[in-house]
Structures are given as structure tokens and as C-alpha cells.
Design an enzyme around this catalytic site. Structure first.
Site, mmCIF file in Angstrom:
data_model
loop_
_atom_site.group_PDB
_atom_site.id
_atom_site.type_symbol
_atom_site.label_atom_id
_atom_site.label_comp_id
_atom_site.label_asym_id
_atom_site.label_seq_id
_atom_site.Cartn_x
_atom_site.Cartn_y
_atom_site.Cartn_z
ATOM 1 N N CYS A 171 -19.131 -8.340 8.544
ATOM 2 C CA CYS A 171 -18.102 -8.751 9.534
ATOM 3 C C CYS A 171 -16.878 -7.980 9.351
ATOM 4 C CB CYS A 171 -17.740 -10.382 9.007
ATOM 5 S SG CYS A 171 -16.905 -10.233 7.477
ATOM 6 N N GLU A 172 -15.633 -8.141 9.693
ATOM 7 C CA GLU A 172 -14.564 -7.360 9.545
ATOM 8 C C GLU A 172 -13.999 -6.899 8.195
ATOM 9 O OE1 GLU A 172 -11.734 -4.922 11.350
ATOM 10 O OE2 GLU A 172 -13.323 -5.939 12.243
#
Length: 215
Positions: A171-172
Site C-alpha cells: 500500500c502507500e
């Protein structure tokens, strides 16, 4: 102190056996080091995270909260209730330390850094990469070979993922990926790895990304 009940390890076991979900509020690194099997890692200390919990866990599901510090329990309660999760059965008193002292097992979630992942790829050892970000984030760059499945839709697309191959979840910043790992763990996936600092670390190190307008 909170109006949510403090529970012993045995009481938590009883609730989990009855269908409750353990909601682990700790940082992904702590969750990875050892967590109750089947628990979901969502550091719920703000309304955004509480909404995520409401999105991923059906409203009405009994929840048991897990943290190392009662402050995080306190911070989680109001946002969870405001998001609709009012069936809070209690929290594990003294956290996972009490769970271990009760002779109960924890499971781990392997963590990998951006550098370690790059080195694996350079050696030709390419694990399956599952990107759980939003499409708008994906369009800003993703790691070559990744599969995009939004976190909110992950439970609906489990058939797209193999259970016999290691999966690195991206994810980020490494938080939603830790949440995704818990979802997969609850559905029988065992070879899971969390990209600990997310694609942000990959991007900041100037490692290669793929850019497309449409995933």
C-alpha cells in the site's frame, strides 16, 4: 478509564470462539512481531480508520480491542461507535503480553523493506505483489507485475490469489497492507509479507515504477 470491559485472555478466547473479531490497534510493526491469529490490524485512533473498520467488518460484529497501551483503546472507542461499531465486547487487559503469559500462541507477519524487495527481484526471485491501494493511487505509479485489488474489495476477490505462493502486500505506507494481511490470514492464506514502509519508500528510493492511466 473506558466503559468497555477489561477482559482476560480466557474471556477473549471465549468471545473469539463465539464469532467476535479481535481488532488490533497497534502499529503494523508490532502486529507483525506477534498477533492473535485471525485478528485485523487497523490502528483505530481517528475517524478515518474507524470508517475503514466499518467498511471491512460488518456492523454488528462483536469486537474485542487489542493494544499495548490503554490510551489507544480510549482513542478508538468513540470513532468506532460513531462509525456504527457499538458491539464492543471489551479489550484484552495488558495486551498481547497477557495473551502470552496465559500460554496462548501468537502468529507473526513477515515484514520486508523496499530495498529487500528490490534485491529479491534483481535475483529473479519475484513473489506475487498484491497492491491494495485505490485506483487513483495506482495511476501515480506501481511496482511492475503487481495485481491491484482495492482493500475494500479484497474479500470479494480471494479467488484471484494463490494460497501456495508467497504474497507481498503493498500500500502507500504499510498500514492498509497490514490490514489486508489480516483479512487474508482469516481466509487461510499463510505465506504473507508486508511491504513495511509501503510504496512511498520504494518511490523515495527512486526504484522503478510503472505508470498507466488505467490499471
Amino acid at each position: 478509564m473506558t466503559d468497555v470491559a477489561a477482559l482476560t485472555s480466557k474471556q477473549v478466547q471465549t468471545h473469539l470462539a463465539g464469532g467476535a473479531i479481535a481488532l488490533d490497534l497497534r502499529r503494523p510493526s508490532d502486529y507483525g512481531a506477534g498477533h492473535i491469529k485471525g485478528s485485523l490490524n487497523i490502528p483505530v485512533d481517528n475517524r478515518g480508520s474507524a470508517r475503514l473498520a466499518a467498511q471491512l467488518i460488518p456492523i454488528g460484529t462483536p469486537l474485542v480491542l487489542v493494544a499495548n497501551d490503554n490510551l489507544f483503546i480510549e482513542r478508538a472507542i468513540s470513532p468506532l461507535r460513531e462509525a456504527g461499531h457499538v458491539n464492543l465486547r471489551g479489550y484484552l487487559a495488558r495486551g498481547v503480553e497477557a495473551w502470552l503469559k496465559g500460554g496462548l500462541p501468537l502468529v507473526t507477519l513477515k515484514q520486508i523493506s523496499a530495498k529487500e524487495l528490490l534485491e529479491l527481484r534483481e535475483k529473479g526471485l519475484t513473489p506475487l505483489l498484491l497492491d491494495v491501494r485505490e485506483p487513483i493511487e495506482w495511476e501515480l505509479g506501481y511496482i511492475e507485475g503487481s495485481i491491484l485489488i482495492r482493500l475494500a474489495e479484497l474479500k470479494d476477490h480471494l479467488d484471484k490469489l494463490p494460497k501456495d505462493k508467497e504474497i507481498v502486500i503493498v500500500c502507500e505506507v504499510g498500514m492498509r497492507s497490514s490490514t489486508a494481511a489480516g483479512i487474508l490470514e482469516r481466509h487461510g492464506f499463510t505465506a504473507l509479507v508486508n511491504l513495511s514502509d509501503g510504496i512511498m519508500a520504494w518511490r523515495n528510493a527512486d526504484y522503478p515504477l510503472v505508470f498507466e492511466e488505467d490499471p
